[in-house]
Design an enzyme around this catalytic site. Structure first.
Site, PDB file in Angstrom:
ATOM      1  N   GLY A  18      38.854  43.635  25.240  1.00 19.79           N
ATOM      2  CA  GLY A  18      38.296  44.982  25.247  1.00 19.79           C
ATOM      3  C   GLY A  18      38.821  45.869  26.364  1.00 19.79           C
ATOM      4  O   GLY A  18      38.054  46.606  26.980  1.00 19.79           O
TER       5      GLY A  18
ATOM      6  N   ARG B  53      44.414  53.235  18.090  1.00 12.15           N
ATOM      7  CA  ARG B  53      44.681  52.625  19.391  1.00 12.15           C
ATOM      8  C   ARG B  53      46.186  52.600  19.628  1.00 12.15           C
ATOM      9  O   ARG B  53      46.959  52.478  18.663  1.00 12.15           O
ATOM     10  CB  ARG B  53      44.133  51.194  19.369  1.00 12.15           C
ATOM     11  CG  ARG B  53      44.061  50.531  20.704  1.00 12.15           C
ATOM     12  CD  ARG B  53      43.463  49.145  20.540  1.00 12.15           C
ATOM     13  NE  ARG B  53      43.136  48.560  21.825  1.00 12.15           N
ATOM     14  CZ  ARG B  53      42.753  47.304  21.994  1.00 12.15           C
ATOM     15  NH1 ARG B  53      42.622  46.510  20.929  1.00 12.15           N
ATOM     16  NH2 ARG B  53      42.484  46.832  23.182  1.00 12.15           N
TER      17      ARG B  53
ATOM     18  N   SER C  67      46.558  42.713  20.165  1.00 12.24           N
ATOM     19  CA  SER C  67      45.261  42.329  19.613  1.00 12.24           C
ATOM     20  C   SER C  67      45.419  41.738  18.207  1.00 12.24           C
ATOM     21  O   SER C  67      44.776  40.732  17.866  1.00 12.24           O
ATOM     22  CB  SER C  67      44.332  43.549  19.603  1.00 12.24           C
ATOM     23  OG  SER C  67      43.032  43.183  19.243  1.00 12.24           O
TER      24      SER C  67
ATOM     25  N   THR D  82      37.509  49.192  15.691  1.00 13.43           N
ATOM     26  CA  THR D  82      36.599  49.363  14.547  1.00 13.43           C
ATOM     27  C   THR D  82      35.177  48.922  14.885  1.00 13.43           C
ATOM     28  O   THR D  82      34.206  49.623  14.573  1.00 13.43           O
ATOM     29  CB  THR D  82      37.097  48.511  13.354  1.00 13.43           C
ATOM     30  OG1 THR D  82      38.510  48.577  13.297  1.00 13.43           O
ATOM     31  CG2 THR D  82      36.467  48.947  12.061  1.00 13.43           C
ATOM     32  N   THR D  83      35.064  47.753  15.510  1.00  6.44           N
ATOM     33  CA  THR D  83      33.745  47.190  15.823  1.00  6.44           C
ATOM     34  C   THR D  83      32.974  48.150  16.735  1.00  6.44           C
ATOM     35  O   THR D  83      31.778  48.390  16.544  1.00  6.44           O
ATOM     36  CB  THR D  83      33.924  45.832  16.547  1.00  6.44           C
ATOM     37  OG1 THR D  83      34.886  45.062  15.833  1.00  6.44           O
ATOM     38  CG2 THR D  83      32.629  45.073  16.653  1.00  6.44           C
ATOM     39  N   TRP D  84      33.683  48.677  17.695  1.00  3.92           N
ATOM     40  CA  TRP D  84      33.099  49.619  18.653  1.00  3.92           C
ATOM     41  C   TRP D  84      32.624  50.874  17.931  1.00  3.92           C
ATOM     42  O   TRP D  84      31.503  51.342  18.123  1.00  3.92           O
ATOM     43  CB  TRP D  84      34.168  49.957  19.684  1.00  3.92           C
ATOM     44  CG  TRP D  84      33.721  50.617  20.942  1.00  3.92           C
ATOM     45  CD1 TRP D  84      32.440  50.814  21.368  1.00  3.92           C
ATOM     46  CD2 TRP D  84      34.589  51.162  21.941  1.00  3.92           C
ATOM     47  NE1 TRP D  84      32.455  51.449  22.581  1.00  3.92           N
ATOM     48  CE2 TRP D  84      33.754  51.670  22.964  1.00  3.92           C
ATOM     49  CE3 TRP D  84      35.974  51.263  22.098  1.00  3.92           C
ATOM     50  CZ2 TRP D  84      34.282  52.273  24.110  1.00  3.92           C
ATOM     51  CZ3 TRP D  84      36.480  51.855  23.235  1.00  3.92           C
ATOM     52  CH2 TRP D  84      35.646  52.354  24.228  1.00  3.92           C
TER      53      TRP D  84
ATOM     54  N   HIS E  77      39.655  49.911   6.155  1.00  6.43           N
ATOM     55  CA  HIS E  77      40.971  49.919   6.815  1.00  6.43           C
ATOM     56  C   HIS E  77      42.002  50.615   5.924  1.00  6.43           C
ATOM     57  O   HIS E  77      43.184  50.607   6.230  1.00  6.43           O
ATOM     58  CB  HIS E  77      41.441  48.486   7.076  1.00  6.43           C
ATOM     59  CG  HIS E  77      40.735  47.785   8.197  1.00  6.43           C
ATOM     60  ND1 HIS E  77      40.394  48.402   9.374  1.00  6.43           N
ATOM     61  CD2 HIS E  77      40.341  46.489   8.338  1.00  6.43           C
ATOM     62  CE1 HIS E  77      39.810  47.525  10.176  1.00  6.43           C
ATOM     63  NE2 HIS E  77      39.760  46.357   9.573  1.00  6.43           N
TER      64      HIS E  77
HETATM   65  P1  A3P Z   1      41.344  43.114  22.233  1.00  7.21           P
HETATM   66  O1  A3P Z   1      41.881  42.060  21.324  1.00  7.21           O
HETATM   67  O2  A3P Z   1      42.440  43.902  22.898  1.00  7.21           O
HETATM   68  O3  A3P Z   1      40.359  42.608  23.211  1.00  7.21           O
HETATM   69  P2  A3P Z   1      38.592  45.838  15.782  1.00  7.21           P
HETATM   70  O4  A3P Z   1      37.157  46.034  16.092  1.00  7.21           O
HETATM   71  O5  A3P Z   1      39.254  47.030  15.158  1.00  7.21           O
HETATM   72  O6  A3P Z   1      38.836  44.572  15.051  1.00  7.21           O
HETATM   73  O7  A3P Z   1      39.337  45.725  17.192  1.00  7.21           O
HETATM   74  C1  A3P Z   1      39.094  44.624  18.031  1.00  7.21           C
HETATM   75  C2  A3P Z   1      39.508  45.019  19.428  1.00  7.21           C
HETATM   76  O8  A3P Z   1      38.531  45.884  19.994  1.00  7.21           O
HETATM   77  C3  A3P Z   1      39.605  43.821  20.350  1.00  7.21           C
HETATM   78  O9  A3P Z   1      40.562  44.179  21.333  1.00  7.21           O
HETATM   79  C4  A3P Z   1      38.184  43.761  20.886  1.00  7.21           C
HETATM   80  O10 A3P Z   1      38.049  43.017  22.055  1.00  7.21           O
HETATM   81  C5  A3P Z   1      37.922  45.237  21.117  1.00  7.21           C
HETATM   82  N1  A3P Z   1      36.493  45.578  21.114  1.00  7.21           N
HETATM   83  C6  A3P Z   1      35.502  45.059  20.350  1.00  7.21           C
HETATM   84  N2  A3P Z   1      34.324  45.629  20.630  1.00  7.21           N
HETATM   85  C7  A3P Z   1      34.566  46.547  21.606  1.00  7.21           C
HETATM   86  C8  A3P Z   1      33.726  47.456  22.339  1.00  7.21           C
HETATM   87  N3  A3P Z   1      32.436  47.505  22.114  1.00  7.21           N
HETATM   88  N4  A3P Z   1      34.329  48.237  23.265  1.00  7.21           N
HETATM   89  C9  A3P Z   1      35.639  48.179  23.490  1.00  7.21           C
HETATM   90  N5  A3P Z   1      36.482  47.336  22.846  1.00  7.21           N
HETATM   91  C10 A3P Z   1      35.947  46.525  21.910  1.00  7.21           C
END
Ligand code: A3P
Length: 315
Positions: A283, A145, A153, A54-56, A121
Site C-alpha cells: 500500500g 495508478r 503489484s 480498487t479495494t481502496w 475492471h
Molecule cells: P501493493 O501491491 O503495491 O501493495 P487493487 O485493490 O486494485 O487490487 O490494488 C491492490 C493494491 O492496492 C495493492 O498495492 C494493495 O496493497 C493496495 N491497497 C489495498 N488497499 C489499500 C488502501 N486502503 N489504501 C492504499 N492502498 C491499498
C-alpha cells in the site's frame, strides 16, 4: 498485440476480446454485464485496472455513499466486519461467486441503499451501453495508478494467485515485465485502459471522474471531498467540522483495513481465486524502486511517454 491466440501468464491464460486481454473465466460475466445491465441514474460504477487501488476506492465510495444508513463513527460499520469486495461486488467475476443482489441486473431497485455501487475492471469502450449512454446520469469513478507500481503489484498478485491455485512455477519479474510492456496484462493493455477513461473524463467531466492513487495518498482530504461531491454525496460544513472526512480516510486506510479480521481471511466470498488478504500487500507509492532495474524503468517510462503523448496525462 496479436489479435488471435492466447498468452500463458503463469497462473492463467489470457485471451483477446474486443481489443483487450481477459482470462477465459471472466468472459461469461463480462458479456452478461454488457448485455444485461440497465444502468440507473443513481448507479455508481467504480472502474479500474487490477492493482490500481480498487479495494481502496470500493471502501471509500461505500463509506461515502452509505453514511446516512451506516454512520461513519459507528462501531458496527460494515467495513469493520466485511471485505470491501463483498460490499461492492465486481461485475466481472459474477459467475464465480455467491449471489449478490447488486449484480442481479433484472432488479432495478437499489436494495434500500441510496445507490448501487458496481465495480468493474472493464475498459471504457467495453462498458455496457446503458452506462456510457449520455441519457443515463449514472457516474463512473476511475482509479488509476502509475505504471511502475501497478506492474510491481500485478506481478506479486499473479504469483499469489498461482500459489493459491497451487499451480505452475512462479512467473519471474523479467517475464512478467515483457508481457506487461507488450500490452498483455489482465484487462490490459495498461495504457489503452487508462487512456479510455482519461479521454472520457475530459470529454464528460460530470460523468467520469479520474482519480490517481498517488493523489489520494498525497492529499487524501482534498481528493475525498472531490470524490464525495462528484458522487453526489458531498459533505456538509457540519460534517466537515465533526471530522467525518478524516474518519472516512482513517476507516479506509491501508493499515486499518489490512488488520481487520475480515480482510485477513484466506477465503473470500466474491473474489475469483484471490483471498481477501491478497488485496493488501504494501500500500505504498514507489515500491517499484525495490524491484525494477534502471533498464526496466527506462523502458517502461519511454513506453508510457510514447503511448500517452498528446493526451495531457502523465505520471
Ligand atoms: P501493493 O501491491 O503495491 O501493495 P487493487 O485493490 O486494485 O487490487 O490494488 C491492490 C493494491 O492496492 C495493492 O498495492 C494493495 O496493497 C493496495 N491497497 C489495498 N488497499 C489499500 C488502501 N486502503 N489504501 C492504499 N492502498 C491499498
Amino acid at each position: 498485440m496479436s489479435s488471435v491466440g492466447h498468452h500463458g501468464l503463469g497462473y492463467s491464460l489470457l485471451y483477446p476480446y474486443q481489443g483487450f486481454w481477459f482470462t477465459d473465466p471472466v468472459l461469461e460475466s463480462i458479456k452478461d454485464f454488457q448485455q444485461n445491465l440497465k444502468a440507473l441514474d443513481s448507479d455508481l460504477i467504480l472502474a479500474s485496472q487490477p492493482k490500481s487501488g480498487t479495494t481502496w476506492m470500493k471502501a471509500l465510495a461505500f463509506a461515502i455513499a452509505n453514511r446516512t444508513r451506516y454512520p461513519i463513527f459507528s462501531s458496527s460499520h460494515p467495513l469493520l466486519t466485511t471485505s470491501p469486495h463483498d460490499l461492492v461486488p465486481f461485475a466481472d467475476f459474477k459467475h464465480f461467486h455467491k449471489e449478490h443482489s447488486l449484480l442481479d441486473y433484472t432488479n432495478t431497485s437499489s436494495q434500500d441503499l441510496p445507490s448501487r455501487l458496481i465495480a468493474t475492471h472493464l475498459p471504457y469502450p467495453l462498458l455496457p451501453e446503458s452506462v456510457k449512454d449520455g441519457a443515463t446520469k449514472c457516474k463512473i469513478v476511475y482509479i488509476c495508478r502509475n505504471p511502475r507500481d501497478t506492474f510491481v503489484s500485478v506481478w506479486h498478485f499473479m504469483n499469489k494467485i498461482g500459489d493459491n491455485k497451487k499451480s505452475g512455477t512462479p512467473l519471474s519479474i523479467e517475464d512478467a515485465f515483457e508481457y506487461f510492456c507488450d500490452g498483455v496484462s489482465d484487462f490490459g493493455p495498461y495504457w489503452d485502459h487508462v487512456l479510455g477513461y482519461w479521454k472520457e473524463s475530459l470529454a464528460s467531466p460530470h460523468k467520469v471522474l479520474f482519480v490517481k492513487y498517488e493523489d489520494l495518498m498525497n492529499e487524501p482530504e482534498t481528493q475525498v471531498k472531490k470524490l464525495a461531491e462528484f458522487l453526489g454525496y458531498g459533505f456538509s460544513v457540519e460534517e466537515e467540522s465533526r471530522g467525518v472526512i478524516k474518519e472516512i480516510i482513517s476507516l479506509c486506510s491501508f493499515q486499518h483495513l489490512k488488520n481487520l479480521d475480515a480482510n485477513k481471511q484466506e477465503q473470500s466470498g466474491d473474489n475469483f481465486l484471490a483471498h481477501n488478504k491478497d488485496f493488501f500487500r504494501k500500500g505504498e507509492v514507489g515500491d517499484w524502486k525495490n524491484y525494477l532495474t534502471p533498464t526496466m524503468v527506462e523502458r517502461l517510462d519511454s513506453l508510457t511517454k510514447e503511448k500517452l503523448q498528446g493526451s495531457g496525462l502523465a505520471f
